[in-house]
Design an enzyme around this catalytic site. Structure first.
Site, PDB file in Angstrom:
ATOM      1  N   CYS A 162       0.810  -1.228   0.000  1.00 56.34           N
ATOM      2  CA  CYS A 162       0.000   0.000   0.000  1.00 56.34           C
ATOM      3  C   CYS A 162       0.836   1.267   0.000  1.00 56.34           C
ATOM      4  O   CYS A 162       0.285   2.372  -0.107  1.00 56.34           O
ATOM      5  CB  CYS A 162      -0.938  -0.010   1.199  1.00 56.34           C
ATOM      6  SG  CYS A 162      -1.931  -1.520   1.294  1.00 56.34           S
ATOM      7  N   GLU A 313      -1.091   5.180  13.328  1.00 61.51           N
ATOM      8  CA  GLU A 313      -0.664   6.351  12.559  1.00 61.51           C
ATOM      9  C   GLU A 313      -0.742   7.609  13.424  1.00 61.51           C
ATOM     10  O   GLU A 313       0.134   8.483  13.340  1.00 61.51           O
ATOM     11  CB  GLU A 313      -1.506   6.522  11.297  1.00 61.51           C
ATOM     12  CG  GLU A 313      -1.025   7.685  10.440  1.00 61.51           C
ATOM     13  CD  GLU A 313      -1.791   7.849   9.130  1.00 61.51           C
ATOM     14  OE1 GLU A 313      -1.336   8.627   8.278  1.00 61.51           O
ATOM     15  OE2 GLU A 313      -2.840   7.192   8.968  1.00 61.51           O
ATOM     16  N   LYS A 334      -9.677   7.841   2.017  1.00 58.66           N
ATOM     17  CA  LYS A 334     -10.121   6.465   1.776  1.00 58.66           C
ATOM     18  C   LYS A 334     -11.566   6.245   2.216  1.00 58.66           C
ATOM     19  O   LYS A 334     -12.196   5.268   1.803  1.00 58.66           O
ATOM     20  CB  LYS A 334      -9.203   5.468   2.473  1.00 58.66           C
ATOM     21  CG  LYS A 334      -7.818   5.335   1.857  1.00 58.66           C
ATOM     22  CD  LYS A 334      -6.994   4.278   2.581  1.00 58.66           C
ATOM     23  CE  LYS A 334      -5.587   4.194   2.025  1.00 58.66           C
ATOM     24  NZ  LYS A 334      -4.771   5.374   2.395  1.00 58.66           N
ATOM     25  N   HIS A 339      -9.754   1.662  -0.464  1.00 57.96           N
ATOM     26  CA  HIS A 339      -8.294   1.525  -0.444  1.00 57.96           C
ATOM     27  C   HIS A 339      -7.827   0.904  -1.752  1.00 57.96           C
ATOM     28  O   HIS A 339      -8.065  -0.271  -2.010  1.00 57.96           O
ATOM     29  CB  HIS A 339      -7.900   0.648   0.750  1.00 57.96           C
ATOM     30  CG  HIS A 339      -6.437   0.636   1.053  1.00 57.96           C
ATOM     31  ND1 HIS A 339      -5.487   1.152   0.210  1.00 57.96           N
ATOM     32  CD2 HIS A 339      -5.762   0.155   2.134  1.00 57.96           C
ATOM     33  CE1 HIS A 339      -4.297   0.987   0.735  1.00 57.96           C
ATOM     34  NE2 HIS A 339      -4.438   0.390   1.917  1.00 57.96           N
ATOM     35  N   PHE A 399       1.792  -3.466   3.942  1.00 63.05           N
ATOM     36  CA  PHE A 399       2.219  -4.781   4.415  1.00 63.05           C
ATOM     37  C   PHE A 399       3.709  -4.971   4.104  1.00 63.05           C
ATOM     38  O   PHE A 399       4.199  -4.561   3.048  1.00 63.05           O
ATOM     39  CB  PHE A 399       1.425  -5.886   3.722  1.00 63.05           C
ATOM     40  CG  PHE A 399       0.025  -6.080   4.251  1.00 63.05           C
ATOM     41  CD1 PHE A 399      -0.494  -5.288   5.251  1.00 63.05           C
ATOM     42  CD2 PHE A 399      -0.781  -7.085   3.726  1.00 63.05           C
ATOM     43  CE1 PHE A 399      -1.778  -5.481   5.732  1.00 63.05           C
ATOM     44  CE2 PHE A 399      -2.078  -7.282   4.192  1.00 63.05           C
ATOM     45  CZ  PHE A 399      -2.574  -6.482   5.195  1.00 63.05           C
TER      46      PHE A 399
END
Length: 413
Positions: A162, A313, A334, A339, A399
């Site tokens: 991502c 975050e 998003k 996403h 990831f």
């Protein structure tokens, strides 16, 4: 690194619209691009999640059929966005050896791969398309763009989940600084709304299961957020040195002021809860921009709408901005798009470019009850940023522990 790198063209095909302007207008209007998937395979495989952020305009409505037949959907979206961006940049006349492509994808041609597997099992090897491998390879979108525009400086591909297309923009920034090209088409694409990905993400409890209300399923920072929503599409930015852009009389949207790329080396799916890698990526982006945390006026957050990811975050934002993190206008786009995995960073960078240009932070929809543990300045309405110079960051985390951040500055000649 001392060259000023500017954005002269933008393009997109997203769940909100078939073009960059349509996507931006729908985002500001508070629309959702998420809806129920009308495909037989949803019922066939009894998928637990039945919705996604599907592209508002399908590639078949845009590309000529002979072109589309030779490209996986991920490459189709890429070519559509890149063509729009290049035309928006004024189709600069440039030697082929000075035009480059920095592209990205998180998964690649999964539809081509699995369609070919189905054909092999059902009809045998002779019926498998000879172009299967060129269609499924992750570098196919970059190659398609390169061949269409005869871009021969380079055609590079990033695949860092991502964080992919934010990293591709950071790479383009550096490649232009190094003089490897005069103009770069940068961005990312993804077309992975497929039974196997929906089933897999569902199995790991990553997706929202609000099948009864798809348009409100992606809800970053909300107390009852329950996972992210799959999206698809692409976004492209045309980047060039300010000197080159001014010499050809190009319009300039904004400046890509810096980029930061780091790794957590923590866990294959979870990000570092202390946010060390994310903090370093933000610091690197600001350092390249010659800026400090107190200069930042807007943040486009990664904010996927997962229970843990949103908090992590926020922890990272506190680590770099301190208490001021609660005051900076934040957008979690998003919520509207879903996403886009490897394409999401480019789309959000494009939104951030437009945010600093128009001095407005896009709304974050579906925010009904904000999590008290994430007390950011988030709004369901557009937030004015003021008339002065703007410096924003756009965050992407993926990831594998991939972190990528770009710093974007308003441009006032």
């Amino acid at each position: 690194m001392s060259k000023k790198i500017v954005v002269t063209g933008i393009g997109a095909s997203s769940p909100l619209g078939g073009t960059a302007s349509e996507s931006w207008d729908a985002l500001l209007a508070g629309e959702s691009g998420v809806r129920t998937i009308e495909a037989d395979w949803v019922e066939q495989y009894e998928l637990p999640v039945t919705f996604a952020g599907q592209a508002r305009v399908q590639p078949s409505e845009v590309l000529e059929r002979p072109v589309a037949k030779r490209l996986d959907p991920s490459s189709q979206f890429a070519l559509i966005a890149a063509k729009e961006a290049f035309a928006d940049a004024g189709a600069p006349a440039i030697p082929a050896e000075r035009l480059g492509v920095d592209w990205a994808t998180g998964i690649g041609g999964i539809w081509s791969l699995l369609d070919a597997w189905d054909t092999l099992r059902e009809k045998g090897p002779r019926r498998v398309m000879p172009l299967t491998v060129p269609m499924l390879m992750p570098n196919a979108p970059a190659a398609a763009i390169s061949m269409h525009f005869e871009a021969r400086a380079f055609a590079r591909t990033v695949a860092s989940a991502c964080a992919s297309s934010t990293e591709s923009i950071a790479n383009a920034f550096e490649h232009l600084q190094l003089g490897l090209a005069d103009v770069v088409i940068a961005g990312g694409s993804e077309a992975a709304i497929h039974p196997i990905t929906l089933a897999s993400f569902s199995s790991m409890q990553a997706l929202s299961r609000r099948n009864d209300s798809p348009e409100t399923a992606s809800r970053p920072y909300n107390t009852d957020r329950d996972g992210f929503v799959m999206g698809e599409g692409a976004a492209a930015l045309v980047l060039e040195t300010e000197e080159h852009a001014l010499a050809r009389g190009a319009k300039i949207y904004a400046e890509i002021a810096g980029g930061g790329v780091t790794a957590d080396s923590y866990h294959i799916t979870a990000n570092d809860p202390e946010g060390h890698g994310a903090i370093r990526a933000m610091k690197l982006a600001l350092s390249q921009a010659g800026a400090h945390p107190e200069d930042v006026t807007h943040i486009n957050a990664h904010a996927t709408s997962t229970p843990v990811g949103d908090i992590n975050e926020y922890t990272a934002l506190l680590g770099i901005f301190g208490d001021r993190a609660r005051e900076i206008p934040v957008s979690a786009t998003k919520a509207a798009t879903g996403h886009l995995l490897g394409g999401t960073g480019a789309l959000e960078a494009m939104f951030t470019v437009l945010a600093v240009q128009h001095r407005v932070a896009p709304p974050t929809i579906n925010l009904v009850e904000q999590d008290p543990e994430i007390p950011l300045t988030v709004s369901g309405d557009p937030q004015p940023l003021g008339d002065g110079p703007q410096l924003a960051i756009s965050n992407s985390f993926g990831f594998g522990g991939h972190n990528a951040v770009v710093a974007i500055r308003s441009y006032d000649a």
